[in-house]
Design an enzyme around this catalytic site. Sequence first.
Site, PDB file in Angstrom:
ATOM      1  N   LYS A  53       9.354  12.065  70.698  1.00  0.00           N
ATOM      2  CA  LYS A  53       8.816  11.134  69.700  1.00  0.00           C
ATOM      3  C   LYS A  53       9.260  11.526  68.298  1.00  0.00           C
ATOM      4  CE  LYS A  53       4.287  13.445  69.374  1.00  0.00           C
ATOM      5  NZ  LYS A  53       3.818  13.443  67.992  1.00  0.00           N
TER       6      LYS A  53
ATOM      7  N   TYR B 196      15.869  18.776  36.607  1.00  0.00           N
ATOM      8  CA  TYR B 196      14.695  18.188  35.960  1.00  0.00           C
ATOM      9  C   TYR B 196      13.747  19.265  35.452  1.00  0.00           C
ATOM     10  CZ  TYR B 196      15.955  13.570  37.752  1.00  0.00           C
ATOM     11  OH  TYR B 196      16.607  12.380  38.016  1.00  0.00           O
TER      12      TYR B 196
END
EC number: 5.1.1.1
Length: 340
Positions: free
Chosen positions: A33, A249
Amino acid sequence: MGKIVINKSNLFHNLDIISKKANGKDKVAVVLKDNAYGHGLLEIATLANEFGIKKAVVQTLDEAIKIEKLFEQILILAEEEIHTYSHTFHIAVNNIEQLKKLPKNTNVHLKIDTGMHRNGIAKNQLKEAIHGICRQNLNFTGLFTHHRASDILSTEFYWQRSNFSQIKQEVKEICEQLFLPLPKFHSANSSALFRIKNFDEDFARVGIATYGYLDTDTIFKNPELKPVMSLWAKKIATRVLEKGQRVGYGGVYEAPKNMITSTYDVGYGDGFLRLDGKHKYLTPKGYEILGKVSMDNLSINSEDEEVCIFDDVSKLADIHNTIRYEILATLNPNIKKEVI
C-alpha cells in the site's frame, strides 16, 4: 526530482528472513500500500513475484488492478465498493453495512476489532456478520485483526492475541454450523511476526520489515534487515561560497571559510521532508546539507555529479521526530525508480 534506487539484493535478503520466520514464502503477504511505502508499487511487486511471494496487501482497487497478474491473492484494505471482479481480489470488510454494497461472489476478509478500536466489527457482531456474508452470497475467505502494540514491550500484544484466539474458535464453530469452509486467519504485522516464537497463522502481513526496518523495541531480538531504498540527487549548479556568505532561505547557514557548494534536484516538493537548518544532517558520504531545504532543490558542500541523500532513513526520522514509515511513504510517487 532525483531518483530512487531499489537494492534487489537487500530486498531478497529481507524476504528470505521473513519467509523463514513465517515458515514459507506461501505464508507471507507483502504489504504494497501507499506505493509500496514509497518504494514503487510495480517495482516491488515485480521483485516480490520474482522471489516467489504469492500474496499481497494494497489499499485500493486501483492498486490491485495494477499488480493483479503478479499474485495469486491480493487483499484490498480500503475499498467499500468494487466495480470489477477477480478471483485474485479479497476485500477487507470493516463493518456489517459494507457487506450490502458488495456484489455476489466477492471474496471477503472480515476485520475483527480485538482491542485497537480503530476499524473492524465488534466481537458481538461476529455471528451477524457471517450470516450476512451467507445472505449476500459472498465468499468468506479470511478473518483478521491488527495489533496496536506489537512493537512495544507491553502485555497488550498478548491480550490481543488471546482475544483473537477466542474469536477464531468461535468462527470455527459458526462455520461448522453453517457448513462453510474455514477462512484464512491472520493478524501478524512485521513486529508481531518476529515476536511470535512459533508462527502458526495462515499468513503474515509484512510491511515495514520488507523494506529493511523494524520499529520494535530494542529489548527484542530483531533480525538484521537491510534498507532497500536509497534516494539520489543530481547536480544542478556549482559555486564557490565565500567566507561569511549565507546560503538559501533565511540565510541560516553561513560559510565558515571559502568553500565549494552545489545545488541538487531534490526538495520538499519531492516529498523529502524539509530540513530547516537547525539540525545537522550528513549524507552517507559525509557531505552536509546546508541551510534550509527548498521546494525543488537543496545545497550540499559537494561538487559530485550525483549524491546519495540517504540509504537509511533512521537519522532523518530522529531529526523530524517521526517514524521511518513517514519518511519513506511521503516521497513523491513520480520520482523515477532504478533497480540494481
